[in-house]
Structure formats: structure tokens, C-alpha cells
Design a protein around this motif. Structure first.
Motif, mmCIF file in Angstrom:
data_model
loop_
_atom_site.group_PDB
_atom_site.id
_atom_site.type_symbol
_atom_site.label_atom_id
_atom_site.label_comp_id
_atom_site.label_asym_id
_atom_site.label_seq_id
_atom_site.Cartn_x
_atom_site.Cartn_y
_atom_site.Cartn_z
ATOM 1 N N THR A 102 0.660 -1.051 0.218
ATOM 2 C CA THR A 102 0.082 -0.067 0.026
ATOM 3 C C THR A 102 0.999 1.269 -0.117
ATOM 4 O O THR A 102 0.669 2.119 -0.839
ATOM 5 C CB THR A 102 -0.864 -0.025 1.160
ATOM 6 O OG1 THR A 102 -2.011 -1.271 1.245
ATOM 7 C CG2 THR A 102 -1.694 1.268 1.205
ATOM 8 N N MET A 103 1.760 1.189 0.687
ATOM 9 C CA MET A 103 2.695 2.384 0.619
ATOM 10 C C MET A 103 3.520 2.630 -0.151
ATOM 11 O O MET A 103 3.711 3.866 -0.910
ATOM 12 C CB MET A 103 3.810 2.333 1.992
ATOM 13 C CG MET A 103 2.824 2.440 3.480
ATOM 14 S SD MET A 103 3.982 2.569 4.917
ATOM 15 C CE MET A 103 4.594 4.063 4.833
ATOM 16 N N ASP A 104 3.933 1.486 -1.015
ATOM 17 C CA ASP A 104 4.926 1.659 -2.086
ATOM 18 C C ASP A 104 3.988 2.255 -3.121
ATOM 19 O O ASP A 104 4.186 2.961 -4.166
ATOM 20 C CB ASP A 104 5.437 0.658 -2.763
ATOM 21 C CG ASP A 104 6.848 0.393 -2.021
ATOM 22 O OD1 ASP A 104 7.243 1.065 -1.325
ATOM 23 O OD2 ASP A 104 7.540 -0.547 -2.537
ATOM 24 N N ARG A 105 2.707 1.874 -3.439
ATOM 25 C CA ARG A 105 1.633 2.132 -4.392
ATOM 26 C C ARG A 105 1.417 3.711 -4.029
ATOM 27 O O ARG A 105 1.264 4.504 -5.021
ATOM 28 C CB ARG A 105 0.486 1.438 -4.373
ATOM 29 C CG ARG A 105 0.959 0.267 -4.898
ATOM 30 C CD ARG A 105 -0.456 -0.691 -5.404
ATOM 31 N NE ARG A 105 -0.314 -2.011 -6.043
ATOM 32 C CZ ARG A 105 -0.017 -3.285 -5.492
ATOM 33 N NH1 ARG A 105 -0.148 -3.405 -4.349
ATOM 34 N NH2 ARG A 105 0.349 -4.173 -6.160
ATOM 35 N N THR A 106 1.265 4.100 -2.804
ATOM 36 C CA THR A 106 1.167 5.546 -2.314
ATOM 37 C C THR A 106 2.359 6.255 -2.802
ATOM 38 O O THR A 106 2.013 7.319 -3.501
ATOM 39 C CB THR A 106 0.823 5.792 -0.948
ATOM 40 O OG1 THR A 106 -0.302 4.793 -0.535
ATOM 41 C CG2 THR A 106 0.487 6.872 -0.466
ATOM 42 N N PHE A 107 3.466 6.086 -2.503
ATOM 43 C CA PHE A 107 4.608 6.795 -3.042
ATOM 44 C C PHE A 107 4.718 6.722 -4.460
ATOM 45 O O PHE A 107 4.917 7.884 -5.001
ATOM 46 C CB PHE A 107 6.090 6.132 -2.631
ATOM 47 C CG PHE A 107 6.167 6.405 -0.833
ATOM 48 C CD1 PHE A 107 6.683 7.671 -0.677
ATOM 49 C CD2 PHE A 107 6.312 5.210 -0.083
ATOM 50 C CE1 PHE A 107 6.940 7.945 0.747
ATOM 51 C CE2 PHE A 107 6.740 5.616 1.239
ATOM 52 C CZ PHE A 107 7.150 6.955 1.620
ATOM 53 N N GLY A 108 4.420 5.812 -5.155
ATOM 54 C CA GLY A 108 4.590 5.903 -6.720
ATOM 55 C C GLY A 108 3.404 6.702 -7.125
ATOM 56 O O GLY A 108 3.750 7.298 -8.030
ATOM 57 N N GLY A 109 2.175 6.521 -6.473
ATOM 58 C CA GLY A 109 1.298 7.436 -7.049
ATOM 59 C C GLY A 109 1.395 8.886 -7.008
ATOM 60 O O GLY A 109 1.157 9.493 -7.862
ATOM 61 N N PHE A 110 1.864 9.367 -5.744
ATOM 62 C CA PHE A 110 2.177 10.665 -5.529
ATOM 63 C C PHE A 110 3.247 11.214 -6.605
ATOM 64 O O PHE A 110 3.210 12.289 -6.916
ATOM 65 C CB PHE A 110 2.488 11.065 -4.097
ATOM 66 C CG PHE A 110 1.685 11.133 -3.238
ATOM 67 C CD1 PHE A 110 0.470 12.090 -3.417
ATOM 68 C CD2 PHE A 110 1.268 10.464 -2.106
ATOM 69 C CE1 PHE A 110 -0.658 12.121 -2.385
ATOM 70 C CE2 PHE A 110 0.261 10.445 -1.331
ATOM 71 C CZ PHE A 110 -0.791 11.544 -1.546
ATOM 72 N N LEU A 111 4.469 10.235 -6.514
ATOM 73 C CA LEU A 111 5.599 10.745 -7.520
ATOM 74 C C LEU A 111 4.943 10.999 -8.988
ATOM 75 O O LEU A 111 5.451 11.920 -9.640
ATOM 76 C CB LEU A 111 6.579 9.825 -7.436
ATOM 77 C CG LEU A 111 7.912 10.175 -7.990
ATOM 78 C CD1 LEU A 111 8.539 11.256 -7.262
ATOM 79 C CD2 LEU A 111 8.912 8.971 -7.898
ATOM 80 N N ALA A 112 4.094 9.929 -9.402
ATOM 81 C CA ALA A 112 3.670 10.210 -10.770
ATOM 82 C C ALA A 112 2.704 11.234 -10.941
ATOM 83 O O ALA A 112 2.832 11.912 -12.074
ATOM 84 C CB ALA A 112 2.775 8.748 -10.997
ATOM 85 N N LEU A 113 1.863 11.611 -9.898
ATOM 86 C CA LEU A 113 0.964 12.929 -9.911
ATOM 87 C C LEU A 113 1.847 14.167 -10.050
ATOM 88 O O LEU A 113 1.579 15.061 -10.920
ATOM 89 C CB LEU A 113 -0.063 12.591 -8.605
ATOM 90 C CG LEU A 113 -0.836 11.948 -8.659
ATOM 91 C CD1 LEU A 113 -1.991 11.958 -7.380
ATOM 92 C CD2 LEU A 113 -2.159 12.254 -10.049
ATOM 93 N N LEU A 114 2.987 14.207 -9.105
ATOM 94 C CA LEU A 114 3.834 15.395 -9.266
ATOM 95 C C LEU A 114 4.668 15.319 -10.609
ATOM 96 O O LEU A 114 4.538 16.533 -11.219
ATOM 97 C CB LEU A 114 4.864 15.146 -8.253
ATOM 98 C CG LEU A 114 4.459 15.266 -6.895
ATOM 99 C CD1 LEU A 114 5.605 14.901 -5.752
ATOM 100 C CD2 LEU A 114 4.175 16.716 -6.376
ATOM 101 N N GLY A 115 4.834 14.245 -11.198
ATOM 102 C CA GLY A 115 5.373 14.466 -12.506
ATOM 103 C C GLY A 115 4.570 14.808 -13.518
ATOM 104 O O GLY A 115 4.747 15.626 -14.272
ATOM 105 N N ALA A 116 3.281 14.436 -13.437
ATOM 106 C CA ALA A 116 2.112 14.821 -14.467
ATOM 107 C C ALA A 116 1.973 16.361 -14.121
ATOM 108 O O ALA A 116 1.669 17.020 -15.321
ATOM 109 C CB ALA A 116 0.894 13.936 -14.233
ATOM 110 N N LYS A 117 1.824 16.847 -13.036
ATOM 111 C CA LYS A 117 1.585 17.979 -12.632
ATOM 112 C C LYS A 117 2.663 19.105 -13.273
ATOM 113 O O LYS A 117 2.362 20.214 -14.226
ATOM 114 C CB LYS A 117 1.638 18.481 -11.206
ATOM 115 C CG LYS A 117 1.293 19.866 -10.741
ATOM 116 C CD LYS A 117 1.056 19.919 -9.314
ATOM 117 C CE LYS A 117 0.821 21.528 -8.927
ATOM 118 N NZ LYS A 117 0.722 21.590 -7.488
ATOM 119 N N ILE A 118 3.886 18.580 -13.077
ATOM 120 C CA ILE A 118 4.932 19.260 -13.690
ATOM 121 C C ILE A 118 4.996 19.541 -15.166
ATOM 122 O O ILE A 118 5.289 20.443 -15.637
ATOM 123 C CB ILE A 118 6.394 18.728 -13.104
ATOM 124 C CG1 ILE A 118 6.873 18.876 -11.699
ATOM 125 C CG2 ILE A 118 7.704 19.166 -13.944
ATOM 126 C CD1 ILE A 118 7.883 17.872 -11.057
#
Length: 203
Positions: free
Chosen positions: A184-200
């Protein structure tokens, strides 16, 4: 530049360093998965990446981005795509067991340092923020030794803060909590990182 002005710039640089972003997120995950040692070298890489952006900002990067906005757009797209890719990799590897903490760290010092540099350089936002800080607070003709002192402080505060983050997440209690909910935590980390990348990439 007066001492008061230097302290004001240093304060702004500190606030920028501790603000949430891909670098802090990567420090947290590295600390909890690979420990303090790896997190420290990652933090050093993040610090070097910040100095690189700051040096470009001091050399007139903001003006270059205004003249050639496509360059900034290209930086954002490339960096954002890379962060999204890293987030997807975290998500896909979420089910893998955590490496044995009694063995050698799975990532070498150089690999961790390189990851820190790449993580910081993949986000062009610091270049824009640093440009705004320096344009508003560093007057033309500032001696080179003062600029070097500012860059040294930036490296110090970026490295220190991300080392602290890695240390907090490497504590036994944090690690035990992570092991209990790794997927769960790895998917949370990965999801947040992907969202940050998409936002950038999109802004």
C-alpha cells in the motif's frame, strides 16, 4: 550584499528546500527502504542538483526561459515524464519483499547520489523559484565569494534537510510500520510521484 540581505536569501532558500516535492518524497522512501546511509548519499545528490539549478538561475536562466519558453516547456516535459516513469516503477514493484536490512544496501553510494541528482534535475520548478529569489534579492555586481557562499549554503540546507527526512523514515518504528503495509505504501509513494510528474509536465 549586507548580512541582513544574505540571511533573508538564506531563509528563502531554506523554505524552498523543506517544501514538499519529488526530492523529499524520494528521500522518505529511500530512508525507509534502504536506510540512512543510502539516504545520505541520495541527499548529497539532491544538494548538487539544487546547486546546478541555482547556478543556472544566477547566470540568467529566467531571462533565457522568457526568450525561449519552449526550452522551459521541454525541461518540464522531460522531467515530468521521468518522474511518472519512476512512480510507475514503484507501483509495479510494490509486491516485492523489502531487502534484508542486515545485508549490504541494495543501492551503492554512487547509485544513490546519481538518483538524487537526477531526481532534482527532473524537476525544473526549482530553477524558476530560485530565479525569482535571486532576481529579487541578489543585486547585480554581487562579489563571487558571496555567490559561492549562497550556493554552498543551498547545498548544505538541501543535503541536511533530505538527510533528516531519510533518517526519520529509517527509524525502526517507521520501518516496521512500512513492512506491515509495504504494498500500500509503495503504491502511495509511486502514485504521488507520478502525480507530481504529471503536474510538472502539464503546468
Amino acid at each position: 550584499m549586507t548580512i541582513t540581505a544574505f540571511v533573508a536569501v538564506a531563509t528563502l532558500l531554506t523554505m524552498g528546500a523543506i517544501s514538499p516535492g519529488p526530492a523529499v518524497l524520494m528521500s522518505a522512501r529511500t530512508g525507509v527502504t534502504e536506510g540512512m546511509r543510502t539516504g545520505f548519499f541520495l541527499a548529497m545528490g539532491i544538494g548538487i542538483g539544487a546547486v546546478f539549478w541555482a547556478a543556472l538561475a544566477l547566470s540568467g536562466l529566467a531571462a533565457l526561459f522568457r526568450i525561449a519558453p519552449a526550452l522551459l516547456w521541454a525541461f518540464k516535459i522531460a522531467g515530468g515524464v521521468y518522474l511518472v516513469w519512476m512512480g510507475i516503477q514503484m507501483w509495479r514493484s510494490a509486491a516485492r519483499p523489502l531487502p534484508d536490512s542486515t545485508g549490504q544496501p541494495p543501492r551503492s553510494a554512487w547509485s544513490a547520489f546519481r538518483l538524487g541528482v537526477i531526481t532534482q534535475l527532473s524537476n525544473p520548478k526549482p530553477a524558476v523559484v530560485l530565479s525569482a529569489i535571486f532576481i529579487g534579492t541578489v543585486p547585480p555586481g554581487t562579489p563571487l565569494w558571496v555567490l559561492a557562499a549562497l550556493l554552498s549554503f543551498l547545498f548544505f540546507v538541501e543535503t541536511l534537510w533530505n538527510t533528516i527526512v531519510a533518517r526519520l523514515f529509517s527509524l525502526p518504528a517507521t520501518r516496521r510500520a512500512y513492512i506491515g503495509a509495504k504494498s500500500t505504501m509503495d503504491r502511495t509513494f509511486g502514485g504521488f510521484l507520478a502525480l507530481l510528474g504529471a503536474k510538472i509536465a502539464a503546468t
